[in-house]
Design a protein around this motif. Structure first.
Motif, PDB file in Angstrom:
ATOM      1  N   ASP A 129      56.733  51.740  44.724  1.00  0.00           N
ATOM      2  CA  ASP A 129      55.986  50.602  44.167  1.00  0.00           C
ATOM      3  C   ASP A 129      55.416  49.755  45.300  1.00  0.00           C
ATOM      4  OD1 ASP A 129      58.635  49.735  44.809  1.00  0.00           O
ATOM      5  OD2 ASP A 129      58.421  47.991  43.488  1.00  0.00           O
ATOM      6  N   GLY A 130      54.101  49.781  45.398  1.00  0.00           N
ATOM      7  CA  GLY A 130      53.407  48.970  46.391  1.00  0.00           C
ATOM      8  C   GLY A 130      53.982  49.184  47.778  1.00  0.00           C
ATOM      9  N   THR A 131      54.236  48.091  48.476  1.00  0.00           N
ATOM     10  CA  THR A 131      54.859  48.199  49.802  1.00  0.00           C
ATOM     11  C   THR A 131      56.344  47.886  49.700  1.00  0.00           C
ATOM     12  OG1 THR A 131      54.353  45.886  50.254  1.00  0.00           O
ATOM     13  CG2 THR A 131      52.744  47.519  51.002  1.00  0.00           C
ATOM     14  N   HIS A 132      56.886  47.980  48.505  1.00  0.00           N
ATOM     15  CA  HIS A 132      58.247  47.524  48.273  1.00  0.00           C
ATOM     16  C   HIS A 132      59.331  48.572  48.557  1.00  0.00           C
ATOM     17  CE1 HIS A 132      61.526  46.454  45.200  1.00  0.00           C
ATOM     18  NE2 HIS A 132      61.726  45.702  46.247  1.00  0.00           N
ATOM     19  N   GLU A 133      59.477  49.558  47.647  1.00  0.00           N
ATOM     20  CA  GLU A 133      60.599  50.487  47.827  1.00  0.00           C
ATOM     21  C   GLU A 133      60.236  51.898  47.348  1.00  0.00           C
ATOM     22  OE1 GLU A 133      64.350  50.514  48.070  1.00  0.00           O
ATOM     23  OE2 GLU A 133      64.857  48.384  48.333  1.00  0.00           O
ATOM     24  N   HIS A 134      61.010  52.856  47.766  1.00  0.00           N
ATOM     25  CA  HIS A 134      60.866  54.251  47.341  1.00  0.00           C
ATOM     26  C   HIS A 134      62.267  54.841  47.489  1.00  0.00           C
ATOM     27  CE1 HIS A 134      59.379  58.112  46.538  1.00  0.00           C
ATOM     28  NE2 HIS A 134      58.611  58.335  47.580  1.00  0.00           N
ATOM     29  N   PRO A 135      63.175  54.423  46.609  1.00  0.00           N
ATOM     30  CA  PRO A 135      64.597  54.678  46.869  1.00  0.00           C
ATOM     31  C   PRO A 135      64.991  56.157  46.923  1.00  0.00           C
ATOM     32  CG  PRO A 135      64.269  53.707  44.683  1.00  0.00           C
ATOM     33  CD  PRO A 135      62.973  53.603  45.403  1.00  0.00           C
ATOM     34  N   THR A 136      64.351  57.029  46.150  1.00  0.00           N
ATOM     35  CA  THR A 136      64.766  58.441  46.237  1.00  0.00           C
ATOM     36  C   THR A 136      64.391  59.046  47.585  1.00  0.00           C
ATOM     37  OG1 THR A 136      62.774  59.233  45.088  1.00  0.00           O
ATOM     38  CG2 THR A 136      64.733  58.849  43.726  1.00  0.00           C
ATOM     39  N   GLN A 137      63.352  58.493  48.221  1.00  0.00           N
ATOM     40  CA  GLN A 137      63.037  58.954  49.581  1.00  0.00           C
ATOM     41  C   GLN A 137      64.183  58.602  50.521  1.00  0.00           C
ATOM     42  OE1 GLN A 137      60.107  60.605  50.800  1.00  0.00           O
ATOM     43  NE2 GLN A 137      61.311  60.819  52.671  1.00  0.00           N
ATOM     44  N   ALA A 138      64.697  57.394  50.399  1.00  0.00           N
ATOM     45  CA  ALA A 138      65.813  56.996  51.262  1.00  0.00           C
ATOM     46  C   ALA A 138      67.041  57.865  50.986  1.00  0.00           C
ATOM     47  CB  ALA A 138      66.137  55.520  51.041  1.00  0.00           C
ATOM     48  N   SER A 166      55.316  49.923  54.799  1.00  0.00           N
ATOM     49  CA  SER A 166      56.039  51.116  54.385  1.00  0.00           C
ATOM     50  C   SER A 166      57.193  50.833  53.418  1.00  0.00           C
ATOM     51  CB  SER A 166      56.589  51.847  55.613  1.00  0.00           C
ATOM     52  OG  SER A 166      57.367  52.941  55.198  1.00  0.00           O
ATOM     53  N   ARG A 167      57.048  51.351  52.191  1.00  0.00           N
ATOM     54  CA  ARG A 167      58.158  51.266  51.248  1.00  0.00           C
ATOM     55  C   ARG A 167      59.277  52.211  51.663  1.00  0.00           C
ATOM     56  NH1 ARG A 167      53.810  52.865  46.758  1.00  0.00           N
ATOM     57  NH2 ARG A 167      53.365  54.984  47.352  1.00  0.00           N
ATOM     58  N   VAL A 168      58.906  53.283  52.359  1.00  0.00           N
ATOM     59  CA  VAL A 168      59.914  54.212  52.862  1.00  0.00           C
ATOM     60  C   VAL A 168      60.821  53.485  53.857  1.00  0.00           C
ATOM     61  CG1 VAL A 168      60.297  56.320  54.194  1.00  0.00           C
ATOM     62  CG2 VAL A 168      58.442  56.224  52.498  1.00  0.00           C
ATOM     63  N   ALA A 169      60.221  52.686  54.717  1.00  0.00           N
ATOM     64  CA  ALA A 169      61.009  51.937  55.707  1.00  0.00           C
ATOM     65  C   ALA A 169      61.962  50.974  55.002  1.00  0.00           C
ATOM     66  CB  ALA A 169      60.074  51.169  56.645  1.00  0.00           C
ATOM     67  N   ARG A 170      61.441  50.199  54.062  1.00  0.00           N
ATOM     68  CA  ARG A 170      62.294  49.234  53.355  1.00  0.00           C
ATOM     69  C   ARG A 170      63.480  49.930  52.677  1.00  0.00           C
ATOM     70  NH1 ARG A 170      57.868  47.120  53.963  1.00  0.00           N
ATOM     71  NH2 ARG A 170      57.452  44.893  54.157  1.00  0.00           N
TER      72      ARG A 170
END
Lengths: 307, 307, 307
Positions: A129-138, A166-170
């Motif tokens: 979602d946007g620049t927020h999060e991408h939890p399954t990537q983490a 980067s949502r991946v970074a977050r």
């Protein structure tokens, strides 16, 4: 575990570990099988609700759901009633009314999955979602690290590149912290968020200084569209200072690994010789993505035991 | 049989015959069934990787895979990470890492499927590459001829139209030759490739002279986009000299059949009365396409015996 | 029941009641199940042939077919051989040759499904053709009314809005009439068809006069693209005279319900407080859409008894 997976912070250490352990069990269960499918979610419906194109993530979730025997509906918001002005809420209620048990949502607006989760009784999984999060990537990154290095506790991770967007970074910062890893973000000052001081990370502007101490180097994708936006002088300059090439890779310790969420810009943030080296986990990350998403869907939808 | 199906030349006579025989067995097995499905590829994943739109071919492969109980992923390169600059190689490695057992690829560049085949351990099926080949089309054409005429050895095939740009023509020429048929290509000189002299075919510029001796007339599709490209004077002129209308059909021998790979330009290369006549195999070709593609997937993925 | 479902007039009272009763049986059968799927159409192929975008309707039919265990092929005419000039007839023959048992067709031209039905041996279901009909919408609406009010005979339905361009209105008028309901259409004169005098309905231009007598208020969607076409002065003016807001809803009798086929323009033809009220059946309609479409596919394809 909660009903939704909206952000890494939804997962405490026990939850996150359960996802990783379940993914490992699934991998093991399927490894011994002719038919690489589990009957767990037969008769359940998973909707991929994608407001942004992301073929890679969509396919990964689609395969995860199909391997659990769920029915999958792909809903690309382009050319849909969304473009006729239907609200996210009405779209959500419509999908739920049709019997969707889980909505996997990718949206350009940070927070959209959280809003969705208020409206539906089923599960919502944030697929970016946007620049927020991408939890399954983490989660898939953590699974990959654990698989390669045997542990997460105390692992030193360098997270390199456009942290700002980067949502991946977050998602990685919060999950890695939960799992006991130590993160250093490495980026030009223009590509760090304003609030970086409150993140549980070290900050460095000098990749060469960080590399020798890292167990994991996680390269972020450079968004071509940022290139002209004065975040940094030029592609060549970025690559020279923050790209990972063969020379830099040689500075890594013997067991250190190199990760990238894909798709890569070969020759930009990562050199081809690095991407294709034995240190690279890039292809494993993709495969682990399917396993971890199976685990998430399995745990959220409360399937029976994997057979 | 090899691991991939990249071009007609991959198939020697024994292989090609095995594909046709397997398709016939599948047709027979399904004819007697309530549930028109075989369990052969349950748990396997087939990816349709289409860099060019071709709904018809995509659906045919999708149905073939589903009737073998495989899971199918449709990957249209438009709006995907491909458009973010991901290389064909990284796309291939990603799909394989996700567990795809076969990649069915349609690509605008001749040779793309061959490159793909170097990178993956699974099977690659060429579903059309540039102006190069479209081997499953040739197989379904051969299957249709054998079904109608009872043989392929010695059958005289007239291949009519834009041979220069046609992958269907190339694949048919090589496969028909392998199977013992005799091919005459009929086209205006501007629509013949430079190297036609080295092909195992007769060449003619005179359709009326060829028709009485043909057992099979295979009409090629006229690409509208070639029309303005000075390959021939006008649509009407093309149709007058190389179109198959009712008058010309009357010159055929009693058992001769008319084929077209579709989609047709009715009134252009083929008249409606010909397309809808009893000589026409156009609808059978479509149905046989699914059977032949089931046979190919079955043989490449080494399924169990059809039940 | 006939082989096709092309318009509401295809259904006499017995047929229509059978569809509604079958939908109710399916709902009941699935309610008691862990696995919300019936094996009825295993091995059958349903094609969604959509010449217009309609994600909502496409997904509803896709889920209906999948819950009956059919294989589903989605065929969006955009970017297909249709855009290469293939005729509807050749597309139909192609799909049938590939083994499709039913074609669900959405088309911008009124009558297209009828033409399709002449060419194929399988079943054709009209999923909306031009301004003509959308019969499964009428069936799901009837199912919803019966579910809420316990009957259809004698029920007074107010159908409000752009009747001129609405296939939903046409299908509902005929089906409701068949099932014994009484329909009043309420619209500005510019949004009524010329032949309205021959429809079996009352006509009114005054929503406030009609509401107190209605058991059902069925709001039609305002097409934004009509707005600038001089059918009515302005959006605000339309909303003021023909929109359903909280004040108007208060004029309804105690048991009256409010329906909308979706997607809604909240604040335009329907206020948010109405859409989200207990009178609103909008979400139920969506759910019932899947059940009714399962019933239609089940009855047309002559499956076995629901298990």
């Amino acid at each position: 575990m909660k009903r939704h997976l909206l952000e890494s912070a939804d997962l405490d250490r026990a939850d996150a570990t359960m996802v990783l352990d379940t993914a490992a069990q699934i991998d093991q269960a399927l490894a011994g099988r002719e038919v690489k499918k589990l009957p767990t979610l037969r008769g359940r419906t998973v909707v991929n609700l994608f407001y942004e194109d992301s073929t890679r993530t969509r396919i990964s979730f689609e395969l995860a759901a199909k391997r659990l025997s769920a029915d999958v509906i792909n809903f690309s918001a382009k050319g849909s009633s969304v473009s006729k002005g239907e609200s996210l809420k009405d779209t959500a209620l419509t999908l739920e009314a049709m019997g969707s048990d889980a909505i996997v949502v990718r949206h350009g607006a940070s927070g959209a999955p959280h809003r969705l989760a208020h409206w539906v009784r089923g599960s919502v999984v944030n697929a970016g979602d946007g620049t927020h999060e991408h939890p399954t990537q983490a989660l898939l990154d953590a699974y990959t690290i654990r698989q390669r290095l045997g542990r997460l506790e105390g692992v030193r991770v360098a997270l390199v590149g456009d942290v700002l967007h980067s949502r991946v970074a977050r998602s990685n910062v919060w999950l890695l912290r939960t799992l006991g890893a130590e993160v250093t973000v490495v980026a030009p000052p223009t590509l760090l968020p304003v609030g970086i001081g409150s993140w549980p990370v070290e900050v460095s502007y000098d990749l060469d200084a960080v590399l020798p101490k890292a167990d994991v180097v996680m390269m972020l994708r450079v968004q071509a569209e940022r290139m002209n936006a004065s975040y940094f002088p030029s592609a060549r300059e970025y690559s020279r200072r923050y790209g990972l090439d063969g020379r830099r890779m040689a500075a890594l310790s013997d067991d250190a690994i190199v990760m990238h969420p894909g798709p890569m810009n070969r020759g930009m943030e990562i050199a081809a010789e690095v991407a294709d080296s034995v240190r690279s986990t890039i292809v494993e990350q993709v495969g682990n993505g399917v396993s971890v998403r199976m685990a998430v869907l399995y745990l959220l939808l409360g399937g029976n035991e994997p057979a």
